[in-house]
Every structure is written in C-alpha cells, then in structure tokens.
Write a protein that holds these residues in place. Structure first.
Motif, PDB file in Angstrom:
ATOM      1  N   GLY A  59       0.157   8.541   4.210  1.00 20.79           N
ATOM      2  CA  GLY A  59      -0.093   9.047   2.859  1.00 20.79           C
ATOM      3  C   GLY A  59       0.044  10.555   2.766  1.00 20.79           C
ATOM      4  N   GLU A  60      -0.498  11.256   3.743  1.00 25.84           N
ATOM      5  CA  GLU A  60      -0.405  12.714   3.720  1.00 25.84           C
ATOM      6  C   GLU A  60       1.022  13.180   4.006  1.00 25.84           C
ATOM      7  N   ALA A  61       1.745  12.428   4.836  1.00 27.52           N
ATOM      8  CA  ALA A  61       3.150  12.762   5.087  1.00 27.52           C
ATOM      9  C   ALA A  61       3.994  12.568   3.833  1.00 27.52           C
ATOM     10  N   LYS A  62       3.610  11.614   2.998  1.00 24.19           N
ATOM     11  CA  LYS A  62       4.343  11.371   1.756  1.00 24.19           C
ATOM     12  C   LYS A  62       4.115  12.475   0.728  1.00 24.19           C
ATOM     13  N   GLY A  63       2.996  13.212   0.873  1.00 23.52           N
ATOM     14  CA  GLY A  63       2.748  14.306  -0.052  1.00 23.52           C
ATOM     15  C   GLY A  63       1.407  14.287  -0.747  1.00 23.52           C
ATOM     16  N   ILE A  64       0.551  13.298  -0.453  1.00 23.60           N
ATOM     17  CA  ILE A  64      -0.809  13.308  -0.998  1.00 23.60           C
ATOM     18  C   ILE A  64      -1.611  14.324  -0.192  1.00 23.60           C
ATOM     19  N   GLU A  65      -2.236  15.266  -0.870  1.00 26.22           N
ATOM     20  CA  GLU A  65      -2.894  16.378  -0.176  1.00 26.22           C
ATOM     21  C   GLU A  65      -3.942  15.921   0.827  1.00 26.22           C
ATOM     22  N   HIS A  66      -4.793  14.978   0.418  1.00 30.02           N
ATOM     23  CA  HIS A  66      -5.852  14.510   1.315  1.00 30.02           C
ATOM     24  C   HIS A  66      -6.034  13.009   1.146  1.00 30.02           C
ATOM     25  N   VAL A  67      -6.010  12.283   2.256  1.00 38.20           N
ATOM     26  CA  VAL A  67      -6.271  10.845   2.250  1.00 38.20           C
ATOM     27  C   VAL A  67      -7.501  10.590   3.110  1.00 38.20           C
ATOM     28  N   GLU A  68      -8.562  10.109   2.487  1.00 41.96           N
ATOM     29  CA  GLU A  68      -9.793   9.719   3.189  1.00 41.96           C
ATOM     30  C   GLU A  68      -9.677   8.226   3.457  1.00 41.96           C
ATOM     31  N   SER A  69      -9.533   7.846   4.723  1.00 43.57           N
ATOM     32  CA  SER A  69      -9.217   6.454   5.038  1.00 43.57           C
ATOM     33  C   SER A  69      -9.967   6.004   6.280  1.00 43.57           C
ATOM     34  N   SER A  70     -10.868   5.050   6.092  1.00 45.32           N
ATOM     35  CA  SER A  70     -11.616   4.465   7.201  1.00 45.32           C
ATOM     36  C   SER A  70     -12.259   3.181   6.691  1.00 45.32           C
ATOM     37  N   PRO A  71     -12.710   2.309   7.588  1.00 45.70           N
ATOM     38  CA  PRO A  71     -13.318   1.056   7.126  1.00 45.70           C
ATOM     39  C   PRO A  71     -14.475   1.250   6.151  1.00 45.70           C
TER      40      PRO A  71
ATOM     41  N   VAL B  98       0.842  -1.196   0.000  1.00 47.06           N
ATOM     42  CA  VAL B  98       0.000   0.000   0.000  1.00 47.06           C
ATOM     43  C   VAL B  98       0.879   1.250   0.000  1.00 47.06           C
ATOM     44  N   LEU B  99       1.949   1.226   0.777  1.00 43.36           N
ATOM     45  CA  LEU B  99       2.844   2.382   0.828  1.00 43.36           C
ATOM     46  C   LEU B  99       3.559   2.585  -0.508  1.00 43.36           C
ATOM     47  N   GLU B 100       3.909   1.497  -1.180  1.00 42.88           N
ATOM     48  CA  GLU B 100       4.534   1.613  -2.499  1.00 42.88           C
ATOM     49  C   GLU B 100       3.557   2.205  -3.511  1.00 42.88           C
ATOM     50  N   LEU B 101       2.288   1.823  -3.410  1.00 46.01           N
ATOM     51  CA  LEU B 101       1.270   2.402  -4.284  1.00 46.01           C
ATOM     52  C   LEU B 101       1.136   3.901  -4.011  1.00 46.01           C
ATOM     53  N   MET B 102       1.192   4.283  -2.738  1.00 44.73           N
ATOM     54  CA  MET B 102       1.161   5.710  -2.401  1.00 44.73           C
ATOM     55  C   MET B 102       2.314   6.453  -3.066  1.00 44.73           C
ATOM     56  N   ASP B 103       3.487   5.828  -3.103  1.00 48.11           N
ATOM     57  CA  ASP B 103       4.638   6.457  -3.757  1.00 48.11           C
ATOM     58  C   ASP B 103       4.359   6.695  -5.240  1.00 48.11           C
ATOM     59  N   ASP B 104       3.680   5.741  -5.881  1.00 45.25           N
ATOM     60  CA  ASP B 104       3.300   5.924  -7.287  1.00 45.25           C
ATOM     61  C   ASP B 104       2.345   7.106  -7.434  1.00 45.25           C
TER      62      ASP B 104
ATOM     63  N   LEU C 118      -0.955  12.942  -7.573  1.00 49.48           N
ATOM     64  CA  LEU C 118      -2.354  12.730  -7.187  1.00 49.48           C
ATOM     65  C   LEU C 118      -2.732  13.632  -6.016  1.00 49.48           C
ATOM     66  N   ASP C 119      -3.953  14.179  -6.061  1.00 54.44           N
ATOM     67  CA  ASP C 119      -4.404  15.109  -5.027  1.00 54.44           C
ATOM     68  C   ASP C 119      -5.146  14.430  -3.877  1.00 54.44           C
ATOM     69  N   VAL C 120      -6.001  13.453  -4.200  1.00 52.43           N
ATOM     70  CA  VAL C 120      -6.861  12.840  -3.180  1.00 52.43           C
ATOM     71  C   VAL C 120      -6.823  11.322  -3.328  1.00 52.43           C
ATOM     72  N   MET C 121      -6.701  10.627  -2.196  1.00 53.03           N
ATOM     73  CA  MET C 121      -6.720   9.164  -2.187  1.00 53.03           C
ATOM     74  C   MET C 121      -7.772   8.690  -1.200  1.00 53.03           C
ATOM     75  N   THR C 122      -8.506   7.641  -1.568  1.00 59.52           N
ATOM     76  CA  THR C 122      -9.458   7.027  -0.646  1.00 59.52           C
ATOM     77  C   THR C 122      -9.048   5.587  -0.377  1.00 59.52           C
ATOM     78  N   ILE C 123      -9.235   5.157   0.871  1.00 59.19           N
ATOM     79  CA  ILE C 123      -8.905   3.787   1.283  1.00 59.19           C
ATOM     80  C   ILE C 123     -10.055   3.266   2.126  1.00 59.19           C
ATOM     81  N   GLY C 124     -10.614   2.126   1.740  1.00 58.28           N
ATOM     82  CA  GLY C 124     -11.721   1.541   2.484  1.00 58.28           C
ATOM     83  C   GLY C 124     -11.606   0.030   2.567  1.00 58.28           C
TER      84      GLY C 124
END
Length: 325
Positions: free
Chosen positions: A301-313, A255-261, A267-273
């Motif tokens: 994800g946000e520390a890596k540089g993605i502006e907003h990560v929406e992440s919850s179950p 998942v972290l490697e995908l964030m690097d991509d 990419l501005d926004v990422m969602t994880i569910g």
C-alpha cells in the motif's frame, strides 16, 4: 492466507436469512422516511470458523487509567465505540487515557453484517447537549487527540452532521486535534459539507470491505458513494483516512485493487485489520489472516502511494490514531 488450524470456513450456503417484514423507519419529523429493515443473518452452523489464533488474543482491560476513563464516560452519559463494537484494543487505549467517542446515540439505522452496534429505529431526536458532554469528558481525561464517530442516522436528512460539527468545534477549543469517523450521510453533499466546514484534522470514512462483498457486508451502503465522500473531503483540503477488514472472503488481489482506488482519490491513511465475528448472529470469519500478510499489505500500500498504512491483525480505525494526524 492461511486457515491456521481452522476447520472449513462457512460459506453463504451455511447461513440462513430470517425473513422479516419490510417496515419503514420512523421519521423524526425533520428527516426522510422510506428506509427498511433488512433480514438478520442467523448462524445455523456454529463454530465452523475454528479456534481464534494466538496472535488475536488480548489481555482483559484493567488498570487505574482504564477505570478512570470508564468512570468519566459513565458519569457523562456518553457512548464509546470501544464498548459498543467490542474493540480488542479497548484495554490498551483506555489504559493510556484515550477513547473513541460515539455520538448520535447507540442505535444504528443500518444492519451491517459485521457490526455489534444495535440496529433499530431511534425514538429520540438529536441530543444537542452531547457535544458539550464529549468535550467536558475529553478535558477531564486530558486527551490530546480525540476520535469522534457515530451510528448512522438515516431517518434524518442531515444524518446528524450538525452534532459532528459542534463536537469538532468544542474539542478544538480545548486544543485537541480531532479525527472524525463518519457515516456516508447517504451521499448528501450538504450534510458532508457541514462536517468539512468544521475542519477536522482527519476525516475518516471506512470502506470496510472490497466491492464484491458489499451486498453481504454493507447491504445499505454503496462502494462508489463511499469513495465519493472521501474524494469530496480531499477536494475540500482535509486529510483523509479509510479502513477495511480482511478475513471476510476477499482475495488479496481485490485488496490491492481497492488500494488503487484509494491512490486515485489521494487518500492519506489506510487501516487494515482482521474481522472478528462479534456474535453468532453476525457474518462468520472466512479466514484468519496471518501477521505476515498484514505486513505485506502495508508494504504494498505504501509503495503504491498511500502515505501511511496501519496494518495488523488487531488494527482498528482508531488504533494509533494520534499518529495519523
């Protein structure tokens, strides 16, 4: 990650592929042929992923606003991904007077292992009146931010992109901001550009999972092709968004490697569910990912540089979409 009381998760050995004959998708007359149906995953070892944890339990949809939205959608003969994909947030979103519209019909030409939308060969061409009906319904619902997604229409060279563009334009005329969640259009740049030129406020294309699991989860898709589509949108000046599901057997490091991509393409926004098996014919849940892990993914994800990560179950692509503009 934790099993949270679940019994041993299913492995690929627990699944049996039902053989089907390769059969070309019917051509619409103005598209390409040569696409084939894939085997269907059959569940031969039921309930092995265990009981769904409490944090994934949601209340049944209800309330006056929910009923109003359903009435408007039914009256205009529209499809919503909320219903077709059995979204766990449908009650919350509809009760707030919002919905994600699914255009291009409700039959998809792909057979992803996680998706509850029907797979088949669409018998009809594009419904050119659909954008008008979507806009009329959105107007009646009073939405300020509309999300528009679709099935795949791989039997067409344009992938249905003109309907996306017309829908975006009509919603913009109402003063709505618009997010589109599109297919990969088989990597055909011209089809993608048709959508880009309509200038959606957010261009979303979901990666869905990590590269290692693509063959099992998205057998007709390609990881690099999906990244390319997102990069093209970013290069065209659009705000970009993408999402993945976890609990399909991925490792946190993947998942972290995908964030690097994602960071590499801006990419501005990422969602994880959490992935939740829609029926016993779909891929099993390999892991119930705990809320603390989702919070960690957001922080990293946000520390890596993605502006907003929406992440919850319970996060899905359209969840809190109005906050991502």
């Amino acid at each position: 990650m934790s099993d949270s009381g679940a019994t041993s998760p299913k492995t690929p050995d627990d699944l049996q592929l039902r053989s089907v004959e390769k059969e070309e998708l019917a051509s619409s007359g103005d598209g390409d042929s040569g696409f084939f149906e894939l085997p269907v995953v059959e569940d031969t070892n039921k309930n092995k992923q265990g009981k769904r944890p409490d944090w994934l339990r949601v209340k049944l949809p209800q309330g006056k606003e929910f009923k109003k939205v359903r009435s408007i959608i039914d009256e205009h003969d529209l499809h919503t991904v909320c219903e077709s994909a059995n979204c766990p947030n449908m009650g919350e979103c509809w009760s707030a007077g919002t919905a994600t519209f699914m255009i291009l019909g409700n039959i998809c030409t792909r057979s992803c292992g996680f998706c509850a939308i029907k797979t088949g060969r669409p018998q009809d061409g594009l419904d050119w009146d659909e954008p008008r009906r979507v806009a009329e319904a959105a107007d009646l619902m009073g939405v300020q931010h509309a999300v528009v997604t679709s099935v795949n229409r791989d039997e067409r060279k344009d992938g249905g992109a003109p309907i996306f563009a017309d829908t975006i334009n009509r919603l913009h005329e109402l003063g709505c901001t618009v997010e589109v969640l599109t297919p990969d259009f088989r990597g055909i740049r011209e089809a993608c550009q048709t959508v880009f030129d309509a200038r959606p406020d957010i261009f979303n294309h979901n990666m869905e999972t990590v590269p290692r699991l693509y063959r099992r989860v998205r057998p007709q898709a390609d990881y690099q092709r999906s990244l390319d589509v997102l990069q093209w949108a970013k290069e065209d000046g659009l705000r970009t968004k993408s999402g993945i599901m976890v609990g399909l057997g991925e490792d946190p490091e993947e998942v972290l490697e995908l964030m690097d991509d994602f960071v590499e393409i801006g990419l501005d926004v990422m969602t994880i569910g959490q992935y939740m098996q829609p029926t016993k014919m779909h891929l099993p849940v390999e892991d119930w990912v705990e809320p603390e892990t989702f919070a960690w993914y957001k922080e990293v994800g946000e520390a890596k540089g993605i502006e907003h990560v929406e992440s919850s179950p319970l996060t899905r692509s359209s969840y809190h979409a109005e906050k991502h503009v």
